[in-house]
Design a protein around this motif. Structure first.
Motif, PDB file in Angstrom:
ATOM      1  N   HIS A 118      21.055 -31.607 129.669  1.00 50.38           N
ATOM      2  CA  HIS A 118      20.770 -32.775 128.833  1.00 50.38           C
ATOM      3  C   HIS A 118      19.278 -32.868 128.514  1.00 50.38           C
ATOM      4  O   HIS A 118      18.892 -33.151 127.362  1.00 50.38           O
ATOM      5  CB  HIS A 118      21.249 -34.034 129.554  1.00 50.38           C
ATOM      6  N   ASP A 119      18.438 -32.621 129.497  1.00 49.68           N
ATOM      7  CA  ASP A 119      16.994 -32.672 129.261  1.00 49.68           C
ATOM      8  C   ASP A 119      16.563 -31.612 128.258  1.00 49.68           C
ATOM      9  O   ASP A 119      15.723 -31.878 127.374  1.00 49.68           O
ATOM     10  CB  ASP A 119      16.241 -32.484 130.579  1.00 49.68           C
ATOM     11  N   ARG A 120      17.117 -30.432 128.356  1.00 49.09           N
ATOM     12  CA  ARG A 120      16.745 -29.361 127.423  1.00 49.09           C
ATOM     13  C   ARG A 120      17.220 -29.671 126.007  1.00 49.09           C
ATOM     14  O   ARG A 120      16.527 -29.373 125.024  1.00 49.09           O
ATOM     15  CB  ARG A 120      17.325 -28.031 127.896  1.00 49.09           C
ATOM     16  N   VAL A 121      18.409 -30.260 125.869  1.00 39.24           N
ATOM     17  CA  VAL A 121      18.911 -30.606 124.538  1.00 39.24           C
ATOM     18  C   VAL A 121      18.046 -31.689 123.908  1.00 39.24           C
ATOM     19  O   VAL A 121      17.669 -31.608 122.721  1.00 39.24           O
ATOM     20  CB  VAL A 121      20.380 -31.054 124.631  1.00 39.24           C
ATOM     21  N   GLN A 122      17.699 -32.708 124.669  1.00 39.23           N
ATOM     22  CA  GLN A 122      16.929 -33.815 124.116  1.00 39.23           C
ATOM     23  C   GLN A 122      15.487 -33.432 123.808  1.00 39.23           C
ATOM     24  O   GLN A 122      14.885 -33.953 122.861  1.00 39.23           O
ATOM     25  CB  GLN A 122      16.961 -34.993 125.105  1.00 39.23           C
ATOM     26  N   SER A 123      14.915 -32.525 124.591  1.00 35.62           N
ATOM     27  CA  SER A 123      13.521 -32.127 124.373  1.00 35.62           C
ATOM     28  C   SER A 123      13.365 -30.992 123.375  1.00 35.62           C
ATOM     29  O   SER A 123      12.245 -30.667 122.989  1.00 35.62           O
ATOM     30  CB  SER A 123      12.886 -31.718 125.710  1.00 35.62           C
ATOM     31  N   GLY A 124      14.477 -30.375 122.972  1.00 33.70           N
ATOM     32  CA  GLY A 124      14.409 -29.252 122.050  1.00 33.70           C
ATOM     33  C   GLY A 124      14.220 -27.917 122.718  1.00 33.70           C
ATOM     34  O   GLY A 124      14.062 -26.893 122.034  1.00 33.70           O
ATOM     35  N   ALA A 125      14.237 -27.884 124.050  1.00 30.89           N
ATOM     36  CA  ALA A 125      14.055 -26.624 124.780  1.00 30.89           C
ATOM     37  C   ALA A 125      15.348 -25.834 124.910  1.00 30.89           C
ATOM     38  O   ALA A 125      15.316 -24.691 125.379  1.00 30.89           O
ATOM     39  CB  ALA A 125      13.485 -26.905 126.174  1.00 30.89           C
ATOM     40  N   TYR A 126      16.453 -26.411 124.493  1.00 32.64           N
ATOM     41  CA  TYR A 126      17.738 -25.704 124.585  1.00 32.64           C
ATOM     42  C   TYR A 126      17.763 -24.530 123.618  1.00 32.64           C
ATOM     43  O   TYR A 126      17.354 -24.645 122.460  1.00 32.64           O
ATOM     44  CB  TYR A 126      18.870 -26.681 124.278  1.00 32.64           C
ATOM     45  N   ARG A 127      18.243 -23.383 124.098  1.00 32.28           N
ATOM     46  CA  ARG A 127      18.349 -22.185 123.280  1.00 32.28           C
ATOM     47  C   ARG A 127      19.785 -21.680 123.305  1.00 32.28           C
ATOM     48  O   ARG A 127      20.409 -21.606 124.374  1.00 32.28           O
ATOM     49  CB  ARG A 127      17.410 -21.076 123.794  1.00 32.28           C
ATOM     50  N   ALA A 128      20.312 -21.352 122.153  1.00 32.41           N
ATOM     51  CA  ALA A 128      21.672 -20.834 122.063  1.00 32.41           C
ATOM     52  C   ALA A 128      21.714 -19.377 122.502  1.00 32.41           C
ATOM     53  O   ALA A 128      20.778 -18.609 122.246  1.00 32.41           O
ATOM     54  CB  ALA A 128      22.207 -20.972 120.641  1.00 32.41           C
ATOM     55  N   THR A 129      22.793 -18.999 123.149  1.00 33.39           N
ATOM     56  CA  THR A 129      22.985 -17.629 123.635  1.00 33.39           C
ATOM     57  C   THR A 129      23.894 -16.874 122.674  1.00 33.39           C
ATOM     58  O   THR A 129      24.871 -17.443 122.166  1.00 33.39           O
ATOM     59  CB  THR A 129      23.617 -17.648 125.040  1.00 33.39           C
ATOM     60  N   PRO A 130      23.639 -15.608 122.401  1.00 29.05           N
ATOM     61  CA  PRO A 130      24.556 -14.840 121.549  1.00 29.05           C
ATOM     62  C   PRO A 130      25.963 -14.825 122.129  1.00 29.05           C
ATOM     63  O   PRO A 130      26.159 -14.811 123.345  1.00 29.05           O
ATOM     64  CB  PRO A 130      23.934 -13.435 121.528  1.00 29.05           C
ATOM     65  N   SER A 131      26.930 -14.841 121.251  1.00 27.35           N
ATOM     66  CA  SER A 131      28.329 -14.822 121.666  1.00 27.35           C
ATOM     67  C   SER A 131      28.775 -13.404 121.962  1.00 27.35           C
ATOM     68  O   SER A 131      28.175 -12.422 121.498  1.00 27.35           O
ATOM     69  CB  SER A 131      29.218 -15.435 120.574  1.00 27.35           C
ATOM     70  N   ARG A 132      29.829 -13.309 122.737  1.00 29.58           N
ATOM     71  CA  ARG A 132      30.400 -12.005 123.079  1.00 29.58           C
ATOM     72  C   ARG A 132      31.596 -11.720 122.168  1.00 29.58           C
ATOM     73  O   ARG A 132      32.494 -12.534 122.025  1.00 29.58           O
ATOM     74  CB  ARG A 132      30.856 -11.990 124.543  1.00 29.58           C
ATOM     75  N   ARG A 133      31.572 -10.546 121.524  1.00 29.89           N
ATOM     76  CA  ARG A 133      32.641 -10.173 120.597  1.00 29.89           C
ATOM     77  C   ARG A 133      33.891  -9.789 121.379  1.00 29.89           C
ATOM     78  O   ARG A 133      33.846  -9.029 122.343  1.00 29.89           O
ATOM     79  CB  ARG A 133      32.202  -9.024 119.704  1.00 29.89           C
ATOM     80  N   LEU A 134      35.010 -10.339 120.949  1.00 31.48           N
ATOM     81  CA  LEU A 134      36.303 -10.062 121.572  1.00 31.48           C
ATOM     82  C   LEU A 134      37.337  -9.940 120.474  1.00 31.48           C
ATOM     83  O   LEU A 134      37.336 -10.730 119.516  1.00 31.48           O
ATOM     84  CB  LEU A 134      36.675 -11.178 122.552  1.00 31.48           C
ATOM     85  N   TYR A 135      38.215  -8.962 120.596  1.00 33.07           N
ATOM     86  CA  TYR A 135      39.262  -8.735 119.604  1.00 33.07           C
ATOM     87  C   TYR A 135      40.621  -9.019 120.231  1.00 33.07           C
ATOM     88  O   TYR A 135      40.895  -8.593 121.353  1.00 33.07           O
ATOM     89  CB  TYR A 135      39.229  -7.304 119.067  1.00 33.07           C
ATOM     90  N   ILE A 136      41.449  -9.750 119.494  1.00 35.71           N
ATOM     91  CA  ILE A 136      42.814 -10.015 119.938  1.00 35.71           C
ATOM     92  C   ILE A 136      43.766  -9.488 118.865  1.00 35.71           C
ATOM     93  O   ILE A 136      43.440  -9.489 117.672  1.00 35.71           O
ATOM     94  CB  ILE A 136      43.049 -11.517 120.177  1.00 35.71           C
ATOM     95  N   PRO A 137      44.937  -9.011 119.260  1.00 31.58           N
ATOM     96  CA  PRO A 137      45.872  -8.451 118.271  1.00 31.58           C
ATOM     97  C   PRO A 137      46.475  -9.526 117.388  1.00 31.58           C
ATOM     98  O   PRO A 137      46.754 -10.638 117.830  1.00 31.58           O
ATOM     99  CB  PRO A 137      46.939  -7.782 119.146  1.00 31.58           C
ATOM    100  N   LYS A 138      46.654  -9.191 116.120  1.00 28.05           N
ATOM    101  CA  LYS A 138      47.311 -10.077 115.165  1.00 28.05           C
ATOM    102  C   LYS A 138      48.775  -9.674 115.023  1.00 28.05           C
ATOM    103  O   LYS A 138      49.144  -8.522 115.304  1.00 28.05           O
ATOM    104  CB  LYS A 138      46.605  -9.995 113.806  1.00 28.05           C
ATOM    105  N   PRO A 139      49.643 -10.595 114.598  1.00 27.47           N
ATOM    106  CA  PRO A 139      51.063 -10.241 114.454  1.00 27.47           C
ATOM    107  C   PRO A 139      51.321  -9.111 113.480  1.00 27.47           C
ATOM    108  O   PRO A 139      52.313  -8.390 113.608  1.00 27.47           O
ATOM    109  CB  PRO A 139      51.691 -11.560 113.954  1.00 27.47           C
ATOM    110  N   ASP A 140      50.421  -8.927 112.473  1.00 31.47           N
ATOM    111  CA  ASP A 140      50.633  -7.858 111.498  1.00 31.47           C
ATOM    112  C   ASP A 140      50.102  -6.514 111.972  1.00 31.47           C
ATOM    113  O   ASP A 140      50.106  -5.539 111.224  1.00 31.47           O
ATOM    114  CB  ASP A 140      49.983  -8.232 110.169  1.00 31.47           C
TER     115      ASP A 140
END
Length: 503
Positions: A118-140
């Motif tokens: 909460h402190d990091r979000v309010q002060s602007g010190a929060y940094r987003a982390t890169p997401s991890r790529r994941l593949y799931i099968p589609k019905p087609d």
């Protein structure tokens, strides 16, 4: 005793004793009775939880009162209690991001971690982390790319989405059903079915946006958000998530377009984008351009448009292609179609010497122009075969992993899986598919039991006995769509033959 004394005695009641054996309590005045239900409390009963509902209600009222108002102060709604609610809403078995932190790991020393977040979000010190790529099968048979965010990103995204939903739920149009609170796939299915019955629908445009989550223009998305969000800090938070990138094969890539499908904030951003790009434009086209009747039902990037005339349908489809192209979106060439469909489609095509009306797919079902036992029009919905085969394949793999477990444990697991599938697909006119699905599950179970030993003699009689004990029978669980739609959306329209509906 005179009348005055009788009146005084009637107004006096004896307060019951708090403990047995204690002297009788003093006499007290009788409390006035309440009429109807007591007013529910809007504040929290405990001091450990902030009253977030009142704050959201104030946002909702302000958004409803002024449709053009910009909200310039929203970040203060991201309280530690709001972050705690967001954390509790995350699935405990959700996949971890690139940091490898799971829900159970973060739960240890939770209050301190949430206070620091909460402190990091309010002060602007929060940094987003890169997401991890994941593949799931589609019905087609294809692969659907997902972006798995880190746990802290999930918490903040969900908290921000809860605040923004209070604003945009007042703006979104009624025919939008995907990823909205209190709305689900069956609500969209009911609305579409009821519209085909009640409105003058003769043609259907089945529109599917190709690779929507990967094609969203970040520039246009930012402009769309600025219509209602004036808090620069919230906008910067969203930009941090959009620019964090995705980790795939050891490299972090930041695509120029798209929102990470699978992120907690992505459904809301997708609805905001389509609200300004498609929904408002389609509603305006229906009022100004359509010559006949027109219905719209949209669930995320899948949309169904019904028209009274073929001319309107073709004009709308051409105009929609141009509209989407202006915002970096395209219609899927194979999944977007214009077909003749409705209560008069079969008779009209037979008169012209054509075959039966084509079918279309929406939210896991195939819509078919059928006939009732009395020969009237009946809209049939049947589960898609590819979706059912994909589910049976998953069940087969699950049985292979549980091959040497006791039959009772296998049956308990299978019963939950079958019941879960029935809960979605057990709609009227779909009983045959339910029976076929259960039959195939029983057959897969029999084959799995026979593979445990070369001398296994599991007969159909034994497997049917096990199925009766553990698997639910096929049964229609959902009401007719028009009935449920009428109850959820009560209206009194004598000219339309709709009686008043009481909930």
């Amino acid at each position: 005793m005179n009348g005055r004394e009788k009146s005084d005695s009637a107004e006096v009641a004896v307060k019951p004793a708090n403990k047995t054996g204690m002297p009788a309590a003093e006499q007290v005045e009788r409390r006035a009775g309440t009429e109807g239900n007591a007013i529910p409390q809007s504040t929290s009963r405990t001091q450990g939880r902030a009253d977030a509902s009142q704050a959201r209600d104030r946002i909702r009222v302000a958004a409803r009162r002024n449709k053009k108002e910009k909200f310039t102060a929203l970040l203060h709604h991201l309280t530690p209690e709001a972050l705690r609610d967001a954390f509790d809403a995350i699935a405990k078995n959700a996949a971890a991001g690139i940091d490898g932190i799971t829900w159970r790991d973060y739960e240890a020393d939770l209050e301190r971690k949430l206070a620091d977040l909460h402190d990091r979000v309010q002060s602007g010190a929060y940094r987003a982390t890169p997401s991890r790529r994941l593949y799931i099968p589609k019905p087609d048979g294809g692969q659907r790319p997902l972006a798995v965010a880190a746990l802290e990103d999930k918490i903040v995204q969900r908290a921000v989405a809860d605040v923004l939903n209070a604003i945009y739920e007042e703006d979104f149009l009624g025919f939008s059903y995907g990823f909205r609170p209190g709305r689900g796939a069956h609500d969209a299915l009911d609305a579409l079915s009821a519209a085909i019955y009640a409105r003058k629908v003769n043609y259907i445009v089945d529109a599917d946006i190709a690779r929507f989550f990967d094609s969203v223009s970040k520039e246009w998305l930012a402009r769309s958000l600025e219509h209602r969000i004036g808090d620069k800090r919230v906008l910067r938070l969203i930009q941090k998530w959009l620019r964090a990138g995705v980790l795939e094969d050891g490299r972090i890539e930041v695509p120029e377009r798209g929102t990470g499908q699978g992120a907690a904030i992505s459904p809301l951003l997708a609805n905001v984008y389509l609200h300004y790009v498609l929904d408002l434009w389609a509603e305006r086209w229906r009022r100004r351009e359509a010559k006949g009747d027109m219905v719209i039902v949209r669930y995320a990037d899948d949309a169904i448009f019904g028209f009274e005339s073929e001319t309107d349908a073709r004009r709308f489809l051409d105009a929609m292609r141009e509209r989407l192209a202006a915002f970096a979106l395209t219609l899927h060439p194979d999944k977007t179609r214009l077909i003749e469909f409705g209560r008069f489609a079969a008779a009209n095509r037979e008169r012209r010497g054509l075959s039966k009306p084509e079918t279309f797919k929406f939210l896991g079902f195939i819509f078919i122009c059928g006939k009732s036992r009395k020969g009237g029009f009946l809209l049939k919905r049947k589960s898609r075969g590819d979706r059912m085969r994909a589910k049976l394949k998953q069940i087969k793999e699950g049985l292979r992993k549980r091959m040497h477990e006791p039959p009772a444990r296998q049956g308990r697991w299978l019963g939950q899986v079958v019941q879960g599938w029935f809960n979605y697909h057990a709609v009227p006119t779909n009983f045959r598919v339910l029976s076929a699905f259960r039959f195939h599950v029983v057959d897969l179970w029999r084959r799995s039991l026979r593979r445990r030993s070369q001398k296994d003699v599991t007969t159909w009689e034994r497997i049917e006995s096990l199925a009766r004990e553990w698997l639910p029978p096929p049964k229609i669980l959902h009401p007719w769509p028009s009935d449920r739609f009428r109850v959820k959306h009560p209206r009194w329209e004598p000219y339309a033959g709709i009686p008043p509906v009481r909930i």
